[in-house]
Scaffold this active site. Structure first.
Site, PDB file in Angstrom:
ATOM      1  N   GLU A 261       0.857  -1.184   0.000  1.00 27.30           N
ATOM      2  CA  GLU A 261       0.000   0.000   0.000  1.00 27.30           C
ATOM      3  C   GLU A 261       0.890   1.229   0.000  1.00 27.30           C
ATOM      4  O   GLU A 261       2.042   1.157   0.389  1.00 27.30           O
ATOM      5  CB  GLU A 261      -0.865   0.019   1.269  1.00 27.30           C
ATOM      6  CG  GLU A 261      -1.820  -1.141   1.365  1.00 27.30           C
ATOM      7  CD  GLU A 261      -2.346  -1.335   2.779  1.00 27.30           C
ATOM      8  OE1 GLU A 261      -2.284  -0.390   3.589  1.00 27.30           O
ATOM      9  OE2 GLU A 261      -2.806  -2.447   3.071  1.00 27.30           O
TER      10      GLU A 261
ATOM     11  N   LYS B 200       2.032   4.796   1.575  1.00 34.23           N
ATOM     12  CA  LYS B 200       2.017   5.361   2.924  1.00 34.23           C
ATOM     13  C   LYS B 200       1.580   6.818   2.797  1.00 34.23           C
ATOM     14  O   LYS B 200       2.314   7.653   2.293  1.00 34.23           O
ATOM     15  CB  LYS B 200       3.405   5.262   3.547  1.00 34.23           C
ATOM     16  CG  LYS B 200       3.436   5.647   5.008  1.00 34.23           C
ATOM     17  CD  LYS B 200       4.740   5.199   5.646  1.00 34.23           C
ATOM     18  CE  LYS B 200       4.730   5.386   7.148  1.00 34.23           C
ATOM     19  NZ  LYS B 200       4.727   6.790   7.559  1.00 34.23           N
TER      20      LYS B 200
ATOM     21  N   ASP C  93       0.574  10.490   3.924  1.00 33.65           N
ATOM     22  CA  ASP C  93       1.131  11.360   4.944  1.00 33.65           C
ATOM     23  C   ASP C  93       0.059  12.325   5.432  1.00 33.65           C
ATOM     24  O   ASP C  93      -0.178  13.365   4.840  1.00 33.65           O
ATOM     25  CB  ASP C  93       2.306  12.128   4.334  1.00 33.65           C
ATOM     26  CG  ASP C  93       3.275  12.564   5.393  1.00 33.65           C
ATOM     27  OD1 ASP C  93       3.112  12.137   6.556  1.00 33.65           O
ATOM     28  OD2 ASP C  93       4.184  13.345   5.073  1.00 33.65           O
TER      29      ASP C  93
ATOM     30  N   TYR D  25      -7.318   1.924   5.429  1.00 39.55           N
ATOM     31  CA  TYR D  25      -6.465   0.791   5.063  1.00 39.55           C
ATOM     32  C   TYR D  25      -6.384  -0.328   6.087  1.00 39.55           C
ATOM     33  O   TYR D  25      -5.666  -1.276   5.902  1.00 39.55           O
ATOM     34  CB  TYR D  25      -5.049   1.265   4.742  1.00 39.55           C
ATOM     35  CG  TYR D  25      -4.468   2.217   5.777  1.00 39.55           C
ATOM     36  CD1 TYR D  25      -4.135   1.772   7.043  1.00 39.55           C
ATOM     37  CD2 TYR D  25      -4.269   3.554   5.467  1.00 39.55           C
ATOM     38  CE1 TYR D  25      -3.619   2.636   7.983  1.00 39.55           C
ATOM     39  CE2 TYR D  25      -3.751   4.429   6.402  1.00 39.55           C
ATOM     40  CZ  TYR D  25      -3.430   3.963   7.665  1.00 39.55           C
ATOM     41  OH  TYR D  25      -2.921   4.819   8.596  1.00 39.55           O
TER      42      TYR D  25
ATOM     43  N   LYS E 179      10.564   3.844   3.171  1.00 44.22           N
ATOM     44  CA  LYS E 179      10.509   5.297   2.988  1.00 44.22           C
ATOM     45  C   LYS E 179      11.121   5.695   1.654  1.00 44.22           C
ATOM     46  O   LYS E 179      12.228   5.270   1.326  1.00 44.22           O
ATOM     47  CB  LYS E 179      11.280   5.989   4.124  1.00 44.22           C
ATOM     48  CG  LYS E 179      10.590   5.885   5.478  1.00 44.22           C
ATOM     49  CD  LYS E 179       9.418   6.849   5.561  1.00 44.22           C
ATOM     50  CE  LYS E 179       8.723   6.807   6.909  1.00 44.22           C
ATOM     51  NZ  LYS E 179       9.114   7.836   7.829  1.00 44.22           N
TER      52      LYS E 179
ATOM     53  N   CYS F 227      25.184  30.914  27.740  1.00 43.40           N
ATOM     54  CA  CYS F 227      23.756  30.832  27.421  1.00 43.40           C
ATOM     55  C   CYS F 227      23.283  32.131  26.758  1.00 43.40           C
ATOM     56  O   CYS F 227      23.529  33.211  27.277  1.00 43.40           O
ATOM     57  CB  CYS F 227      22.961  30.580  28.695  1.00 43.40           C
ATOM     58  SG  CYS F 227      21.185  30.601  28.415  1.00 43.40           S
TER      59      CYS F 227
ATOM     60  N   CYS G 170      20.822  33.867  29.437  1.00 42.79           N
ATOM     61  CA  CYS G 170      21.176  34.312  30.789  1.00 42.79           C
ATOM     62  C   CYS G 170      22.680  34.428  31.002  1.00 42.79           C
ATOM     63  O   CYS G 170      23.135  34.704  32.108  1.00 42.79           O
ATOM     64  CB  CYS G 170      20.565  33.384  31.838  1.00 42.79           C
ATOM     65  SG  CYS G 170      21.421  31.810  31.950  1.00 42.79           S
TER      66      CYS G 170
ATOM     67  N   CYS H 271      22.646  24.769  29.744  1.00 40.09           N
ATOM     68  CA  CYS H 271      22.754  25.891  30.654  1.00 40.09           C
ATOM     69  C   CYS H 271      22.236  25.371  31.985  1.00 40.09           C
ATOM     70  O   CYS H 271      21.103  24.918  32.084  1.00 40.09           O
ATOM     71  CB  CYS H 271      21.889  27.052  30.158  1.00 40.09           C
ATOM     72  SG  CYS H 271      21.584  28.277  31.451  1.00 40.09           S
TER      73      CYS H 271
ATOM     74  N   CYS I 138      17.317  30.964  34.585  1.00 40.59           N
ATOM     75  CA  CYS I 138      17.323  31.146  33.132  1.00 40.59           C
ATOM     76  C   CYS I 138      15.866  31.191  32.641  1.00 40.59           C
ATOM     77  O   CYS I 138      15.142  30.201  32.743  1.00 40.59           O
ATOM     78  CB  CYS I 138      18.092  29.988  32.501  1.00 40.59           C
ATOM     79  SG  CYS I 138      18.284  30.124  30.733  1.00 40.59           S
TER      80      CYS I 138
HETATM   81  P1  AMP Z   1       5.231   6.262  11.497  1.00 41.86           P
HETATM   82  O1  AMP Z   1       4.379   7.386  12.077  1.00 41.86           O
HETATM   83  O2  AMP Z   1       6.309   6.730  10.591  1.00 41.86           O
HETATM   84  O3  AMP Z   1       5.639   5.260  12.518  1.00 41.86           O
HETATM   85  O4  AMP Z   1       4.249   5.498  10.515  1.00 41.86           O
HETATM   86  C1  AMP Z   1       3.098   4.913  11.001  1.00 41.86           C
HETATM   87  C2  AMP Z   1       1.930   5.653  10.465  1.00 41.86           C
HETATM   88  O5  AMP Z   1       1.832   5.554   9.059  1.00 41.86           O
HETATM   89  C3  AMP Z   1       0.642   5.076  10.946  1.00 41.86           C
HETATM   90  O6  AMP Z   1       0.295   5.570  12.194  1.00 41.86           O
HETATM   91  C4  AMP Z   1      -0.329   5.530   9.885  1.00 41.86           C
HETATM   92  O7  AMP Z   1      -0.938   6.718  10.301  1.00 41.86           O
HETATM   93  C5  AMP Z   1       0.523   5.866   8.690  1.00 41.86           C
HETATM   94  N1  AMP Z   1       0.135   5.183   7.448  1.00 41.86           N
HETATM   95  C6  AMP Z   1      -0.032   5.797   6.262  1.00 41.86           C
HETATM   96  N2  AMP Z   1      -0.385   4.930   5.312  1.00 41.86           N
HETATM   97  C7  AMP Z   1      -0.482   3.715   5.884  1.00 41.86           C
HETATM   98  C8  AMP Z   1      -0.833   2.414   5.424  1.00 41.86           C
HETATM   99  N3  AMP Z   1      -1.145   2.173   4.147  1.00 41.86           N
HETATM  100  N4  AMP Z   1      -0.829   1.401   6.323  1.00 41.86           N
HETATM  101  C9  AMP Z   1      -0.511   1.631   7.618  1.00 41.86           C
HETATM  102  N5  AMP Z   1      -0.165   2.829   8.115  1.00 41.86           N
HETATM  103  C10 AMP Z   1      -0.146   3.876   7.269  1.00 41.86           C
HETATM  104 ZN    ZN Z   2      20.496  30.139  30.541  1.00 39.91          ZN
END
Ligand code: AMP
Ligand code: ZN
Length: 664
Positions: free
Chosen positions: A110, A112, A114, A221, A308, A402, A405, A420, A426
């Site tokens: 699938e 991924k 975002d 999904y 990735k 720092c 401070c 610091c 601070c």
């Molecule tokens: P990460 O946050 O990098 O650990 O990735 C995990 C997150 O990827 C999950 O919490 C999902 O929200 C997201 N995600 C996006 N697409 C998918 C997919 N096809 N299957 C499972 N998770 C997914």
């Molecule tokens: Zn400081």
């Protein structure tokens, strides 16, 4: 036709049109006609409140206000995913899998997406709840906002199971995001940074009418539930699609890792044609029985892996390096960049992490630098174009005092960060600690925001979190932008924080390395703050999953006299410094020292209830069988390789009833 029938006919018609338009992307009616029907339904519903339906299409327009999002514990945890970056990583993963399961392994591939992950609960075909991922264990109830997302069905079609959860990602497609930003710019407002954050921010708006205006979409999904009558991931995608969900069509079934790689190669480029952001591929073992056998690590399923895509890179100029001081006194160098477009957003700043990083890459002001954005929100500098470097440039001198401070910075043996140590004097540290204390996952003090904390500190009204409980209304009123009402809210919010459970107070103290999970563990083990304050380093290390670093840090914290005084003051104000009697009553030590593995489907309690019972009674839950396992609690359909392993290691297998008997 009577009114009730008319109403339900209109609802059904509108539901179908919604589905055609937002899920199938094939409109069968003009916008105008749709609006007319919606108006008709609205006016009928207004006149006949007796036919109210929480899932009527009219509720898509929103308008309900949520002041406070209720926290909900996920019935099944929302895990993270392990990451891979190369063919070798995937082959290693395959090898690990094949050691743990029998037979041939196929994979569902699938994309991924975002966005913001979401868990939707359906009962009898109706959406009853939508919860954000939160920390994976509990999230926020954002149902009212989620109902305004048109591609999420409020009612299902076909032969859906009576109760299940479905998980997916709420995304903001590029086009809608760009439109939102054009409008903001026109109105003289700052544009939003990127689609992902804007999508997750949209779920937490108080006015669902505002959420309704945002062009959000939801891609599903993952089906979660008992007895769904499904045997593979790929099948679950097909089924969910039939019930009316928007399940992306790009997914494929792969017979081998080579076929997985074909999928990755294809989408590495083709993803740029998609209407929304993707940052990789998710590969899942297709057979659910095999998934069950593989189980989970502490963080992620063993049966899934994210691959990735390579991050996008741009070139820009480094204008200046500035330094930020965090609440723990840690110094973070920040690169201020010539603004540049990267992966759909404008980047102006990047983290430089620490002195070593700057030295390693030899980063200097005025350099031409390569900037990348990977999974994290803050982009990073990955290198310098040395050919473009100015002849007169000089090596970056890391600061020695720092910036806030002027105290000399120190860097402890083995640590990357400079600190610091002027903790009491601070300003950003003082403010930061109090901000942490009031934050949502700690004391969650309503009516008090980060900026107000800074103001209160600046005005000398508070210097630590215990001071919050001494604040008087008369002190607040003279402050800039502090109306009578906000002063009341602040005082009330502070008073209400006295009801927040002990574990969150412990987290709120801001002890280094004591995050939410560690705070929970300590609270559960010691039960009172007094016991923790007194615990020696050796005792602390002996608590399950508490390492030496944490133990030392806890000890160091309470060895400081000022901290002990703070805790005493909190106690005097009535803040919860021990776990509640109610919680205590449900906990026993019956299973102390025993480790359990739970496998299969159960009848009297759900898997999660079973796990909770184990933990509440002092036992430990593990996901894989080893010689340390005391019992395997086996339900129906226990995985064959688990059974094998249990037999090989001579681990006792018990039934659900046997287990329940252990407790009585
Ligand atoms: P990460 O946050 O990098 O650990 O990735 C995990 C997150 O990827 C999950 O919490 C999902 O929200 C997201 N995600 C996006 N697409 C998918 C997919 N096809 N299957 C499972 N998770 C997914
Ligand atoms: Zn400081």
């Amino acid at each position: 036709m009577n009114i009730e029938d008319k109403i339900s006919q209109l609802r059904e018609e509108l539901r179908q049109h919604n589905y055609n338009y937002y899920v199938l992307d094939a409109a069968t009616i003009s916008d105008y006609e749709f609006d007319m029907k919606l108006k008709e339904l609205q006016s009928l519903e207004e006149k006949h409140p007796e036919f109210y339906d929480a899932n009527s299409p009219t509720l898509r327009v929103g308008g309900e206000i949520t002041k406070n999002f209720e926290t909900i514990v996920h019935e099944q945890r929302m895990y993270s995913l392990d990451n891979s970056y190369s063919k070798e990583d995937l082959l290693d993963w395959e090898t690990r899998i094949k050691k743990l399961v029998d037979g041939e392994v196929k994979y569902t591939c699938e994309l991924k997406y975002d966005g913001a992950s979401i868990s939707l609960t359906y009962e009898n075909g109706e959406l009853v709840r939508a919860v954000t991922r939160g920390d994976g264990i509990q999230g926020d109830n954002v149902t009212t906002n989620v109902k305004t997302i048109k591609s999420i069905p409020l009612k299902l079609q076909g032969d859906f199971p009576p109760k299940f959860d479905i998980r997916g990602e709420i995304v903001l497609p590029y086009e809608g995001f760009a439109k939102m930003n054009r409008e903001r710019l026109a109105a003289g407002e700052e544009p939003y940074a990127n689609p992902r954050n804007t999508a997750s921010g949209s779920l937490k708006l108080q006015d669902s009418g505002e959420t309704a205006k945002r062009p959000l979409d939801c891609l599903l999904y993952n089906l979660v539930g008992d007895r769904l009558g499904i045997s593979s991931q790929f099948e679950s995608l097909e089924k969910a699609r039939k019930w009316g969900f928007k399940v992306p069509e790009e997914s494929r079934l792969a017979n081998s890792i080579d076929e997985v790689l074909d999928f990755i190669n294809l989408w590495n480029d083709k993803r740029r044609d998609l209407p929304y952001e993707t940052d990789g591929v998710v590969i899942k073992v297709n057979d659910l029985q095999q998934q069950e056998e593989l189980g989970f690590t502490a963080k992620a399923p063993r049966w899934a892996m994210a691959y990735k895509f390579k991050a996008e890179q741009v070139v820009t100029t480094l204008n200046e390096i500035t330094y930020q001081v965090g609440r723990t006194g840690a110094i973070t160098p920040v690169a201020n960049l010539e603004p540049v477009q990267l992966a759909g957003t404008t980047v102006k700043r990047a983290s430089l992490h620490n002195a070593d990083q700057i030295q390693k890459l030899d980063i200097r002001v005025n350099d031409t630098v390569f900037v990348e954005k990977g999974g994290e929100i803050i982009p990073k500098i990955v290198g310098v174009d040395f050919q473009k470097r100015d002849k007169n440039s000089t090596v970056t001198q890391y600061i020695t005092t720092c910036p806030e401070c002027d105290t000399d910075l120190v860097r402890k043996e083995g640590e990357a960060q400079h600190y610091c140590l002027n903790t009491q004097g601070c300003p950003p540290q003082i403010v930061g600690r109090i901000q942490h204390y009031i934050s949502r996952k700690a004391l969650d003090i309503e009516g008090l925001g980060g900026e107000t904390v800074a103001l209160l500190v600046k005005e000398g009204l508070i210097t630590n979190y215990a001071d919050l409980y001494d604040l008087k209304k008369e002190q607040l009123i003279p402050l800039e932008r502090m109306a009578e009402k906000s002063a009341d809210n602040l005082i009330e919010g502070v008073a209400k924080s006295k009801e927040i459970p002990f574990e969150r107070v412990l987290f709120g103290l801001g002890i280094r390395y004591v995050g939410e999970t560690v705070a929970k563990k300590l609270a559960k083990h010691y039960k009172t703050m007094d016991a923790i304050v007194k615990a020696t380093e050796e005792e602390l290390v002996n608590v399950d999953e508490i390492g030496i670093k944490i133990a030392q840090s806890v000890r160091e914290f309470f060895d400081v006299e000022d901290h002990k005084i703070l805790v005493e003051r909190l106690k005097a104000y009535g803040v919860q410094l021990q776990i509640s009697a109610e919680k205590l009553a449900n906990q026993t030590d019956t299973l102390l020292g025993k480790t359990f593995v739970v496998s299969g489907v159960f009848e009297k309690v759900s898997r999660n209830e079973l796990k909770k019972l184990i933990e509440d009674n002092g036992g430990k839950v593990s996901s894989s069988i080893s010689s340390k396992t005391s019992y395997v609690v086996a339900g129906a359909n226990m995985g064959p390789s688990k059974l094998d392993k249990a037999n090989k290691l001579a681990v006792t297998i018990i039934s659900e009833d046997d287990f329940l008997n252990l407790l009585t």
